[in-house]
Structures are given as C-alpha cells and as structure tokens.
Scaffold this active site. Structure first.
Site, PDB file in Angstrom:
ATOM      1  N   ASP A  32       0.813  -1.224   0.000  1.00  0.00           N
ATOM      2  CA  ASP A  32       0.000   0.000   0.000  1.00  0.00           C
ATOM      3  C   ASP A  32       0.846   1.275   0.000  1.00  0.00           C
ATOM      4  OD1 ASP A  32       0.930  -0.400   2.592  1.00  0.00           O
ATOM      5  OD2 ASP A  32      -1.032  -0.854   3.422  1.00  0.00           O
ATOM      6  N   ASN A  50      -7.335  -2.816  14.573  1.00  0.00           N
ATOM      7  CA  ASN A  50      -8.749  -3.022  14.193  1.00  0.00           C
ATOM      8  C   ASN A  50      -8.927  -4.240  13.278  1.00  0.00           C
ATOM      9  OD1 ASN A  50      -7.662  -2.172  11.784  1.00  0.00           O
ATOM     10  ND2 ASN A  50      -9.014  -0.418  11.486  1.00  0.00           N
ATOM     11  N   GLU A  68      -9.675  -1.877   5.443  1.00  0.00           N
ATOM     12  CA  GLU A  68     -10.246  -1.558   6.747  1.00  0.00           C
ATOM     13  C   GLU A  68     -11.498  -2.402   7.000  1.00  0.00           C
ATOM     14  OE1 GLU A  68      -8.425   0.026   8.558  1.00  0.00           O
ATOM     15  OE2 GLU A  68      -7.673   1.905   7.779  1.00  0.00           O
TER      16      GLU A  68
END
Ligand code: PGA
Length: 261
Positions: A67, A136, A143
């Site tokens: 990324d 997370n 995400e």
C-alpha cells in the site's frame, strides 16, 4: 493455518526472515510482497544482516508493496516509498526496477490500480506475502467492512488507523485520509502468507483472526481460508488466544516457541 508463538519480537522477526531467505535461496527470482509499519522492521533488519554477512542475494528478487498513502510524493519522509528505501532497499542489492510500491500521486489512480494487479499477475503472482495487522484487524489498508474479494483500489482510512498511524506524523491532521491498497482478494492470491504481530495492542485482533468467525469487519480473519498462511506472533500478541498456546508456552519455558497447525 499455522500459528507460531515466539518469546519476543526479535525471535518473531528472525523466523519471518528465515522463511523469506529460504524462499530466495530456492528461487532467486522470487516475488515477495512487502509491508510497512513498525512490525516488519525487525524482519528487514535480519534480511539486511543476512545480505551483508551471509551474502543473501536479492539481485533477481521482485517485490510488490501492499500500500501507499494517496497524495504523498515518493520522496515524502512519511511515504511508504521512502520507508522501503530507508529500511530495506538501500541496504540490499535489489534492483530498483524490480521493486514496486503503489504510486500515491498517480494522475489516473483507477488505471494505476488495474495496472498494479496486472503487474503482479505478469510477475507470476506473489510467492510470499508479508503482512502486519492493524489493531482493528485490517490487513494492508483493507479496513473493517472491506470486500473480502477486493482487488487493488483506493480506501478511506478508518479513524482507528488514523489514530494508530498519527505517531509517524507531526499530528493527527497530517495523516492522509486515503490510501491505495492491494485488495483482500489480491493478498489471498499470494502462494503463501506470513502475518506478523507483536505486543498486547494486537492481542484482540490476533485472537479474532485465529479463532473468530470470518468476517469483513475483521479483514484479517480471511487468512483462515488461505491454504498456506503462517501467523508468527510474540507472547504478548498471543495472550488472548483461548486454545493451548499460553499453556504450551508455559511448558516450553526457555525454548519459548509454540506452534500449531
Ligand atoms: P504496525 O502496523 O506494524 O505499525 O503496527 C501494522 C498495520 O497497520 O498493518
């Protein structure tokens, strides 16, 4: 899925580096997927040591990074281009043209993402993909809520990720809001996955990844479906696993390693 619990960050990093080095020795033109963040730094340091002291040869190795932040120039000190150059590439004999990091300033980002997918396919697909994990449960910048079949695209950063990554910037407002990321489908296309996690901040995400149901709300859980996924973690990141790992570690005191398939 193989889970390896090491006694500390250094041991975790060594195992990951050994697996990558073994691949490179067997296949000098290996295609390796790389990650940024604090977690892989120990692995990169060990690979650099192996290159300098043992002659590990990167001259034919091809890399693809997971990324990059949208809007950061490759020379920006917080860009992942810069991170990779400073923390790995400039210390080994890899050819710059064999390294690929998504272009956060590409004029046509959609086209760039398509091309990145094609470049990975044309390189023969990724032999080993190194992964960190967000607190997370994200992998790369996929995400919570990301499509489990997604390919390289732009994602909006989760507020938890912005909070976690603010430590790399002067303040929270400077953290970019968007990133180009390999998709979950792209990552799952790698022949082998090595997911690393260290520290108690990652314990919940690791417990869900290893033991929880597969859900887009914790993207890392998808690795349960990969035929060759290895999770290498330290004791602190293993503390919320409910199966035998903590007990096994107790009986292995001094050896410090527990593994399970
Ligand atoms: P970290 O980030 O290695 O800096 O903890 C991992 C990630 O967000 O994927």
């Amino acid at each position: 899925m193989e889970v390896i619990v090491e006694k500390n960050y250094e041991e975790m990093s060594k195992i990951a580096a050994e697996l990558i080095a073994e691949l490179i020795k067997n296949k000098p033109n290996a295609v390796i997927g790389l990650a940024t963040g604090s977690t892989p730094l120990g692995t990169y340091n060990e690979l650099i040591r192996m290159h300098k002291e043992e002659g590990l040869d990167f001259s034919k190795v091809i890399t693809f990074n997971l990324d990059e932040y949208v809007g950061l120039h490759p020379c920006h000190s917080r860009s992942y281009h810069y991170f990779m150059k400073e923390n790995l590439f400039k210390h080994i004999n890899i050819k710059p043209e064999n390294t690929h990091v998504p272009d956060g300033i590409a004029p046509d980002i959609l086209k760039f993402c398509e091309q990145y997918e094609n470049d990975i396919k044309n390189a023969g697909s990724i032999d080993i993909q190194l992964l960190g994990i967000g607190s997370n449960g994200h992998i790369a910048f996929n995400e919570p809520g990301s499509s489990l079949g997604s390919t390289t695209r732009v994602k909006t950063l989760d507020s938890k990720t912005i909070e976690d990554n603010a430590r790399f910037f002067d303040n929270r407002d400077e953290v970019p809001k968007y990133a180009i990321t390999m998709g979950i489908g792209t990552i799952m296309g790698a022949k082998k996955l090595i997911l690393l996690a260290s520290g108690k901040n990652k314990a919940s995400a690791i417990a869900t990844t290893v033991e929880g149901p597969i859900t887009a709300m914790v993207p890392a859980t998808i690795v349960q479906l990969h035929p060759k996924a290895i999770i290498i973690i330290d004791k602190l990141a293993a503390t919320k696993l409910t199966r035998e790992f903590p007990a096994v570690l107790g009986t292995l005191q001094g050896k410090g390693r527990a593994r399970d398939n």
